[in-house]
Design an enzyme around this catalytic site. Structure first.
Site, PDB file in Angstrom:
ATOM      1  N   GLY A  66       0.813  -1.201   0.000  1.00  0.00           N
ATOM      2  CA  GLY A  66       0.000   0.000   0.000  1.00  0.00           C
ATOM      3  C   GLY A  66       0.850   1.256   0.000  1.00  0.00           C
TER       4      GLY A  66
ATOM      5  N   GLY B 278       2.241   4.978   1.626  1.00  0.00           N
ATOM      6  CA  GLY B 278       2.519   5.638   2.889  1.00  0.00           C
ATOM      7  C   GLY B 278       3.892   5.331   3.443  1.00  0.00           C
ATOM      8  N   ASN B 279       4.192   5.974   4.577  1.00  0.00           N
ATOM      9  CA  ASN B 279       5.527   5.835   5.144  1.00  0.00           C
ATOM     10  C   ASN B 279       5.766   4.453   5.726  1.00  0.00           C
ATOM     11  OD1 ASN B 279       3.647   6.505   7.178  1.00  0.00           O
ATOM     12  ND2 ASN B 279       5.270   7.228   8.534  1.00  0.00           N
TER      13      ASN B 279
ATOM     14  N   GLU C 255      -0.507  -1.401  -6.890  1.00  0.00           N
ATOM     15  CA  GLU C 255      -1.232  -0.278  -7.469  1.00  0.00           C
ATOM     16  C   GLU C 255      -0.368   0.977  -7.532  1.00  0.00           C
ATOM     17  OE1 GLU C 255      -4.691   0.293  -5.066  1.00  0.00           O
ATOM     18  OE2 GLU C 255      -3.596   0.270  -3.185  1.00  0.00           O
TER      19      GLU C 255
END
Length: 497
Positions: A258, A260-261, A284
């Site tokens: 996914g 994000g950090n 994705e």
């Protein structure tokens, strides 16, 4: 047919009140900027005259501020789907000043073709190149572009010179047939190409082209801290253990990660751990960490829907296209997120949870069950179909006042039946083959912050008799205490009767 160049304001004049407008891109990557901003200004002008002006919005996923932000601030949104992350759009949706339906990202394009969401009147597409014959070279994100181009009555193009036309060849544009004619999607490895390098449209539908030179509105992730680094190391160590136990093949499996950090920390830890072989990515969003690992030879190939990278990294890719073009492939989200492909390849899916309950249910979207944060995104597309579904989360938030682990999630996005592994900075909870009570013990012992373990053990012990020992009088005590005192530490089970 000769190409017609117009201004952004002229392009916006083609959009009418109550139109359904589809936008290209996936995250801010590949999203138009000048035309949406001009539509927002048109809406403001119409509102000043006392006239209504709102549009329905279909996008690939989240977008940039020039799209979501501008239209939200102009009160120009009738409805929005399938995912957003802009603070002004979020405020608009949570105030219920615009309708929002959260949706699995892989389902939107086919839902549009099936007619589930109404007609697409206008498609607004960012392009690196366009030909008089109707061949559109997309930029750094694909999203739902092929479908909205085919369904829309008219197409408006932003020809963004920031993106080199030599990017042609990095895209694999493919739409499956609709039932009952659908066949298998013939993607068997991340590097398989099955479609066209361009979106092909009827050139008569292109009403105008707006020339721009605008960088992608890429945001910045928070710096990695000890918590996110610990989560990354825990995921990497777990995967090494799975390889050694023979539950992951020695050659490894493709990875989905996914945004994000935390996701960047996980990828970084996997790259550093030499017990994990070089691997492929089928995901994705392709982030900075993937590109870094690709340069180091730790990622062999990456297939995704967008290059959701920093401006610095995107320039690096564009400056070294001969190196990257045979290692990167951008697809429509209907393919990048397709559960059929994910199940076939045996993806290791790693996504982020907002909230987890002790039985393994996941809330990815709603704060305290009511306020939409961003949306489901693609996590559901991958979680149910994955070879191994992993969710990561820091154990606490707001200086420890909020526990990410609660008795019962306040909103359910992924059920315990789809979630196999949960990871926090404290450890790894393996939920495979465990009963509800066994899962709860595993999560509390391995992942929960030590401050909250006694409270959650007490809750588990006070549960009613049955297969899942839930206590309906107390299951939302954490959330109630947060609303009343601002600190979940203060839960008192004696008040739950």
């Amino acid at each position: 047919m000769a190409l017609k160049f117009i201004t952004a304001e002229e392009a916006a004049s083609y959009v009418r009140h109550n139109d359904h407008v589809g936008f290209s891109g996936f995250t801010p990557s590949g999203c138009p900027k000048a035309i949406p901003s001009a539509i927002a200004k048109r809406a403001e002008a119409e509102h000043a005259k006392g006239n209504p002006f709102q549009i329905g919005m279909f996008t690939g996923a989240s977008t940039g501020d020039s799209l979501d932000g501008a239209l939200a601030r102009a009160k120009a949104v009738k409805f929005r789907t399938p995912y957003q992350s802009n603070k002004d759009m979020r405020a608009l949706l949570n105030a219920r000043e615009a309708a929002y339906f959260d949706l699995h990202l892989s389902e939107l394009a086919q839902g549009l073709r099936y007619g589930f969401f109404g007609k697409v009147n206008v498609a607004v597409i960012e392009a690196a190149d366009v030909s008089e014959s109707g061949e559109i070279v997309l930029t750094d994100g694909v999203g739902i572009s092929p479908t909205i181009c085919r369904l829309a009555d008219i197409i408006l193009i932003e020809l963004n010179r920031y993106h080199p036309k030599e990017i042609r060849g990095m895209h694999d544009v493919y739409e499956p047939e609709d039932p009952p004619l659908r066949r298998e999607i013939p993607v068997y490895t991340p590097s398989d190409r099955i479609g066209s390098p361009v979106v092909k449209v009827d050139p008569a539908k292109i009403k105008g082209i707006v020339e721009t030179n605008n960088p992608t509105e890429s945001g910045k992730f928070a710096s990695l801290d000890e918590v996110t680094l610990a989560i990354g190391r825990n995921v990497a160590a777990f995967l090494v253990g799975e390889v050694k136990a023979g539950r992951i093949p020695p050659a490894f499996l493709p990875l989905q990660s996914g945004v994000g950090n935390v996701a960047n920390a996980v990828l970084g830890a996997m790259g550093e751990n030499r017990d994990i072989p070089a691997f492929n990515v089928y995901t994705e969003v392709i982030q900075d960490a993937v590109i870094k690992l690709m340069e180091e030879g730790r990622v062999r190939f990456a297939s995704g829907c967008s290059l959701s990278v920093s401006e610095e990294v995107l320039r690096k890719i564009y400056d070294n296209l001969p190196f990257f073009k045979d290692k990167l492939l951008l697809r429509p989200q209907e393919i990048s997120n397709n559960p059929e492909v994910a199940r076939r390849m045996g993806l290791i899916a790693i996504n982020t949870a907002l909230e987890v309950d002790i039985f393994g249910n996941i809330n990815s979207t709603h704060v305290s069950g009511t306020r939409m944060m961003n949306g489901l995104g693609g996590s559901g597309d991958f979680t149910r179909a994955a070879y191994l579904s992993i969710f990561t989360t820091p154990s606490t938030a707001k200086d420890g006042k909020i526990s990410a682990f609660v008795p019962m999630v306040s909103h359910l996005d992924h059920s315990e039946h789809s979630v196999k592994i949960i990871v926090s900075e404290y450890g790894v909870a393996d939920l495979r083959g465990k009963s509800p009570v066994q899962r709860a013990r595993e999560i509390i012992d391995k992942c929960v912050h030590p401050d909250y373990r006694p409270l959650l053990n007490d809750y588990l012990n006070m549960g009613i008799q049955g297969h899942t020992p839930q206590n309906l009088n107390a299951c939302f005590a954490f959330h109630r205490e947060l609303a009343e005192s601002g600190d979940m530490h203060h839960v008192d089970w004696q008040t739950c009767s």
